[in-house]
Design a protein around this motif. Structure first.
Motif, PDB file in Angstrom:
ATOM      1  N   THR A   1       0.827  -1.215   0.000  1.00 62.98           N
ATOM      2  CA  THR A   1       0.000   0.000   0.000  1.00 62.98           C
ATOM      3  C   THR A   1       0.863   1.268   0.000  1.00 62.98           C
ATOM      4  OG1 THR A   1      -0.088   0.090   2.420  1.00 62.98           O
ATOM      5  CG2 THR A   1      -1.910  -1.047   1.317  1.00 62.98           C
ATOM      6  N   LEU A   2       2.116   1.157   0.477  1.00 66.06           N
ATOM      7  CA  LEU A   2       2.926   2.356   0.719  1.00 66.06           C
ATOM      8  C   LEU A   2       3.261   3.118  -0.558  1.00 66.06           C
ATOM      9  CD1 LEU A   2       5.307   0.854   3.416  1.00 66.06           C
ATOM     10  CD2 LEU A   2       3.333   2.336   3.789  1.00 66.06           C
ATOM     11  N   TRP A   3       3.622   2.408  -1.623  1.00 64.43           N
ATOM     12  CA  TRP A   3       4.032   3.100  -2.855  1.00 64.43           C
ATOM     13  C   TRP A   3       2.880   3.893  -3.458  1.00 64.43           C
ATOM     14  CZ3 TRP A   3       9.106   2.919  -3.383  1.00 64.43           C
ATOM     15  CH2 TRP A   3       9.796   1.806  -2.901  1.00 64.43           C
ATOM     16  N   ASP A   4       1.690   3.268  -3.489  1.00 62.28           N
ATOM     17  CA  ASP A   4       0.539   3.910  -4.128  1.00 62.28           C
ATOM     18  C   ASP A   4      -0.269   4.762  -3.149  1.00 62.28           C
ATOM     19  OD1 ASP A   4       0.083   3.111  -7.027  1.00 62.28           O
ATOM     20  OD2 ASP A   4       0.543   1.170  -6.150  1.00 62.28           O
ATOM     21  N   ALA A   5       0.172   4.832  -1.881  1.00 61.72           N
ATOM     22  CA  ALA A   5      -0.591   5.509  -0.833  1.00 61.72           C
ATOM     23  C   ALA A   5      -2.042   5.025  -0.843  1.00 61.72           C
ATOM     24  CB  ALA A   5      -0.516   7.029  -0.999  1.00 61.72           C
ATOM     25  N   ALA A   6      -2.189   3.707  -0.951  1.00 57.56           N
ATOM     26  CA  ALA A   6      -3.530   3.101  -0.948  1.00 57.56           C
ATOM     27  C   ALA A   6      -3.927   2.777   0.479  1.00 57.56           C
ATOM     28  CB  ALA A   6      -3.527   1.819  -1.777  1.00 57.56           C
ATOM     29  N   GLU A   7      -5.224   2.726   0.730  1.00 59.45           N
ATOM     30  CA  GLU A   7      -5.668   2.318   2.072  1.00 59.45           C
ATOM     31  C   GLU A   7      -5.434   0.830   2.284  1.00 59.45           C
ATOM     32  OE1 GLU A   7      -9.381   5.428   2.719  1.00 59.45           O
ATOM     33  OE2 GLU A   7      -9.801   3.283   2.775  1.00 59.45           O
ATOM     34  N   SER A   8      -5.609   0.069   1.204  1.00 57.69           N
ATOM     35  CA  SER A   8      -5.622  -1.378   1.362  1.00 57.69           C
ATOM     36  C   SER A   8      -5.142  -2.067   0.088  1.00 57.69           C
ATOM     37  CB  SER A   8      -7.072  -1.769   1.658  1.00 57.69           C
ATOM     38  OG  SER A   8      -7.138  -2.939   2.374  1.00 57.69           O
ATOM     39  N   ALA A   9      -4.625  -3.298   0.247  1.00 58.02           N
ATOM     40  CA  ALA A   9      -4.156  -4.058  -0.923  1.00 58.02           C
ATOM     41  C   ALA A   9      -4.558  -5.515  -0.773  1.00 58.02           C
ATOM     42  CB  ALA A   9      -2.634  -3.959  -1.034  1.00 58.02           C
ATOM     43  N   ALA A  10      -4.783  -6.164  -1.903  1.00 61.03           N
ATOM     44  CA  ALA A  10      -5.046  -7.615  -1.916  1.00 61.03           C
ATOM     45  C   ALA A  10      -4.056  -8.233  -2.888  1.00 61.03           C
ATOM     46  CB  ALA A  10      -6.478  -7.887  -2.373  1.00 61.03           C
ATOM     47  N   VAL A  11      -3.371  -9.288  -2.453  1.00 62.09           N
ATOM     48  CA  VAL A  11      -2.374  -9.913  -3.327  1.00 62.09           C
ATOM     49  C   VAL A  11      -2.864 -11.308  -3.741  1.00 62.09           C
ATOM     50  CG1 VAL A  11       0.037 -10.635  -3.560  1.00 62.09           C
ATOM     51  CG2 VAL A  11      -0.509  -8.524  -2.363  1.00 62.09           C
ATOM     52  N   PHE A  12      -2.549 -11.656  -4.977  1.00 57.95           N
ATOM     53  CA  PHE A  12      -3.088 -12.862  -5.607  1.00 57.95           C
ATOM     54  C   PHE A  12      -1.961 -13.744  -6.154  1.00 57.95           C
ATOM     55  CE2 PHE A  12      -6.233  -9.592  -5.684  1.00 57.95           C
ATOM     56  CZ  PHE A  12      -7.452 -10.232  -5.560  1.00 57.95           C
ATOM     57  N   GLU A  13      -2.341 -14.947  -6.547  1.00 58.99           N
ATOM     58  CA  GLU A  13      -1.350 -15.892  -7.063  1.00 58.99           C
ATOM     59  C   GLU A  13      -0.988 -15.606  -8.526  1.00 58.99           C
ATOM     60  OE1 GLU A  13       0.089 -17.690  -4.730  1.00 58.99           O
ATOM     61  OE2 GLU A  13       1.433 -18.694  -6.103  1.00 58.99           O
ATOM     62  N   SER A  14      -1.670 -14.689  -9.185  1.00 57.75           N
ATOM     63  CA  SER A  14      -1.256 -14.240 -10.529  1.00 57.75           C
ATOM     64  C   SER A  14      -1.920 -12.892 -10.819  1.00 57.75           C
ATOM     65  CB  SER A  14      -1.669 -15.252 -11.610  1.00 57.75           C
ATOM     66  OG  SER A  14      -3.069 -15.220 -11.796  1.00 57.75           O
ATOM     67  N   GLY A  15      -1.402 -12.211 -11.834  1.00 60.30           N
ATOM     68  CA  GLY A  15      -2.030 -10.960 -12.266  1.00 60.30           C
ATOM     69  C   GLY A  15      -3.432 -11.240 -12.783  1.00 60.30           C
ATOM     70  N   MET A  16      -3.589 -12.344 -13.512  1.00 60.44           N
ATOM     71  CA  MET A  16      -4.909 -12.696 -14.041  1.00 60.44           C
ATOM     72  C   MET A  16      -5.902 -12.973 -12.901  1.00 60.44           C
ATOM     73  SD  MET A  16      -5.163 -12.186 -17.154  1.00 60.44           S
ATOM     74  CE  MET A  16      -6.862 -12.738 -17.222  1.00 60.44           C
ATOM     75  N   ALA A  17      -5.411 -13.572 -11.816  1.00 61.22           N
ATOM     76  CA  ALA A  17      -6.291 -13.833 -10.665  1.00 61.22           C
ATOM     77  C   ALA A  17      -6.766 -12.509 -10.071  1.00 61.22           C
ATOM     78  CB  ALA A  17      -5.564 -14.659  -9.613  1.00 61.22           C
ATOM     79  N   ALA A  18      -5.856 -11.516 -10.001  1.00 60.72           N
ATOM     80  CA  ALA A  18      -6.241 -10.199  -9.466  1.00 60.72           C
ATOM     81  C   ALA A  18      -7.302  -9.563 -10.365  1.00 60.72           C
ATOM     82  CB  ALA A  18      -5.009  -9.297  -9.366  1.00 60.72           C
ATOM     83  N   ILE A  19      -7.077  -9.628 -11.669  1.00 58.64           N
ATOM     84  CA  ILE A  19      -7.982  -8.968 -12.623  1.00 58.64           C
ATOM     85  C   ILE A  19      -9.352  -9.657 -12.643  1.00 58.64           C
ATOM     86  CG2 ILE A  19      -8.324  -8.516 -15.100  1.00 58.64           C
ATOM     87  CD1 ILE A  19      -5.145  -8.267 -15.190  1.00 58.64           C
ATOM     88  N   THR A  20      -9.343 -10.984 -12.745  1.00 59.24           N
ATOM     89  CA  THR A  20     -10.628 -11.689 -12.893  1.00 59.24           C
ATOM     90  C   THR A  20     -11.423 -11.664 -11.583  1.00 59.24           C
ATOM     91  OG1 THR A  20      -9.501 -13.792 -12.455  1.00 59.24           O
ATOM     92  CG2 THR A  20      -9.833 -13.193 -14.759  1.00 59.24           C
ATOM     93  N   THR A  21     -10.736 -11.745 -10.447  1.00 60.69           N
ATOM     94  CA  THR A  21     -11.454 -11.673  -9.160  1.00 60.69           C
ATOM     95  C   THR A  21     -12.114 -10.303  -9.033  1.00 60.69           C
ATOM     96  OG1 THR A  21      -9.853 -13.197  -8.181  1.00 60.69           O
ATOM     97  CG2 THR A  21     -11.194 -11.916  -6.644  1.00 60.69           C
TER      98      THR A  21
END
Ligand code: PLP
Length: 448
Positions: A84-104
């Motif tokens: 979250t620190l780089w993007d100054a985001a409140e929250s982050a979710a990490v996935f087992e692939s980029g496609m998993a992040a996008i499709t979820t």
């Protein structure tokens, strides 16, 4: 985490969110290679589940414990906090692939009847999901050119019948009496529920104007309190060189396989945004089971420590490489964000968006060699140190041929419209010494 120390992200990458006393004093967060966690008492297990399943709010002094690695595990928690620190985001979710992040993310925010507005050309996997999977859920996709202006984008939305329609209060579910109570409650509504963009676009580096997309989302929100979500795939510039959330986007997504991982030795993805949106994404992730496992999380924690160093070196190398390509007679054009030169394909509009949107140009270049596919292949086959492979963002330089590799299934008409020509070569510049990269390119270009 809310108690962020007042330091730069690169200073926090080694320690933020980790307490050595909880891990035998180990300076690095160990790999917690375990599927489940032992509760001290049944009451504790009950309390953890109540919070995890949203049955009640967490108490002010309550420490949430761990339950099961599909829901959460220490490496994932710490990794998400650091990301979250780089993007100054409140929250982050990490996935087992980029496609998993996008499709979820798509599956959480899109419902039957909704419309997804997206820039073209997207990464092939994302494009496939939009074109072949989302329609089976009755979700329509409307593409728009990466270089579209606000007027052009609004015209496309209207032409496709996805603009604002006025809906009577009764239809809105208030009922006839309720509608009257809502002052006639005529609400405006567009079926567009998400604007999804990839910028810079792969492989031409065309920039999509993020602020323009946010403005369109506001217009399409009409007088509804909810507007379409603006989601940005920020894989190419990464969280060091572009901050979509600061430009008003709601979600930022990464193939963490690329710069975040940075060593071409893992597959992972991430989605960042507000607590509210990321809680929804994480809930969907729990039930799809697409979270990053302990080992991937550990590798990413290691990689984040050097993210800035790597990306800065890659940027410096790329500037030298671009300078060389500009001077080489076999190179007829160059696609590099924010780059103005006789061979550059950047337009005045691209330069204006670059100045507003990007912090630096990154390390992805596409260049066109004189001739066509045969000449491009000759160059690729002659490279010695630079590896002929798809993917990007790793420590080693990689080259590929978009027209027949990453973009092989893009229709010919679209390829020529967006500039994926037979002579185009895409280069992901690594951290090697720039003079070795240039020597390799010089000898390969010499083959034509
Ligand atoms: N987004 C972009 C821009 C990509 O280049 C890729 C993969 O190349 C993805 C998303 C998908 O990520 P992954 O391969 O980690 O699933």
């Amino acid at each position: 985490m809310s108690d962020r120390p007042n330091m730069h992200p690169e200073s926090l990458m080694m320690s933020y969110g980790y307490r050595p006393e909880l891990s035998e004093g180990a300076i690095k967060c160990p790999v917690f290679q375990t599927s489940t966690y032992v509760f001290r008492t049944a009451e504790e297990g009950k309390a953890f589940f109540e919070v995890a399943y949203g049955l009640r709010e967490k108490g002010a002094d309550e420490e949430m414990g761990l339950i099961y690695s599909r829901i959460n595990h220490p490496g994932l928690e710490i990794l998400q906090d650091r990301l979250t620190l780089w993007d100054a985001a409140e929250s982050a979710a990490v996935f087992e692939s980029g496609m998993a992040a996008i499709t979820t993310t798509f599956l959480e925010f899109l419902r039957p009847g909704d419309v997804l507005l997206h820039s073209e050309q997207l990464y092939g996997g994302t494009d496939h999901f939009i074109r072949h999977v989302l329609p089976t859920f009755n979700i329509k996709a409307i593409p728009f050119p990466a270089s579209a202006t606000e007027e052009e984008l609004m015209a496309i939305v209207e032409r496709e019948g996805a603009g604002l329609a006025y809906v009577d209060g009764a239809e809105e579910g208030f009922g006839a009496e309720g509608a009257a109570a809502h002052g006639g409650a005529r609400t405006s509504r567009s079926p567009v529920k998400m604007i999804y963009v990839e910028t810079p676009a792969n492989p031409t580096n065309t920039l999509v104007d993020i602020e323009m997309c946010v403005s369109v989302a506001k217009k399409l929100g009409g007088n509804n309190k909810e507007r379409p979500i603006v989601a940005v795939d920020n894989t190419f510039l990464g969280p060091i060189w572009q901050h979509p959330l600061k430009l008003g986007a709601d979600l930022v997504l990464y193939s963490a396989t690329k710069y975040l991982g940075g060593h071409s030795d893992l597959i992972a993805g991430a989605c960042l945004g507000s607590n509210e949106l990321i809680t929804r994404v994480k809930t969907m992730r729990t039930f799809l089971g697409t979270m990053a496992g302990p080992w991937t999380s550990w590798l990413l924690l290691r990689s984040l420590e050097t993210l800035k160093l790597r990306m800065e070196q890659q940027l410096l190398n790329t500037k030298k490489v671009v300078e060389f390509l500009e001077s080489h007679p076999a190179v007829i054009s160059i696609c590099y964000p924010g780059y103005e030169s006789p061979k550059s394909k950047a337009t005045a509009r691209d330069m204006e968006v670059y100045a507003r949107q990007c912090l630096a140009q990154g390390a992805m270049i596409s260049f066109e060699v004189a001739g066509g596919e045969a000449e491009a292949f000759k160059v690729l086959n002659s490279l010695k140190m630079i590896k002929l492979a798809v993917s990007l963002g790793g420590t080693e330089s990689l080259a590929e041929h978009p027209a027949t590799m990453t973009h092989a299934d893009v229709p010919l008409e679209l390829k020529s419209r967006i500039g994926v020509t037979p002579g185009l070569v895409r280069l992901s510049v690594g951290v090697e010494h720039y003079s070795d990269i240039i020597e390799d390119l010089k000898s390969a270009l010499g083959s034509i």
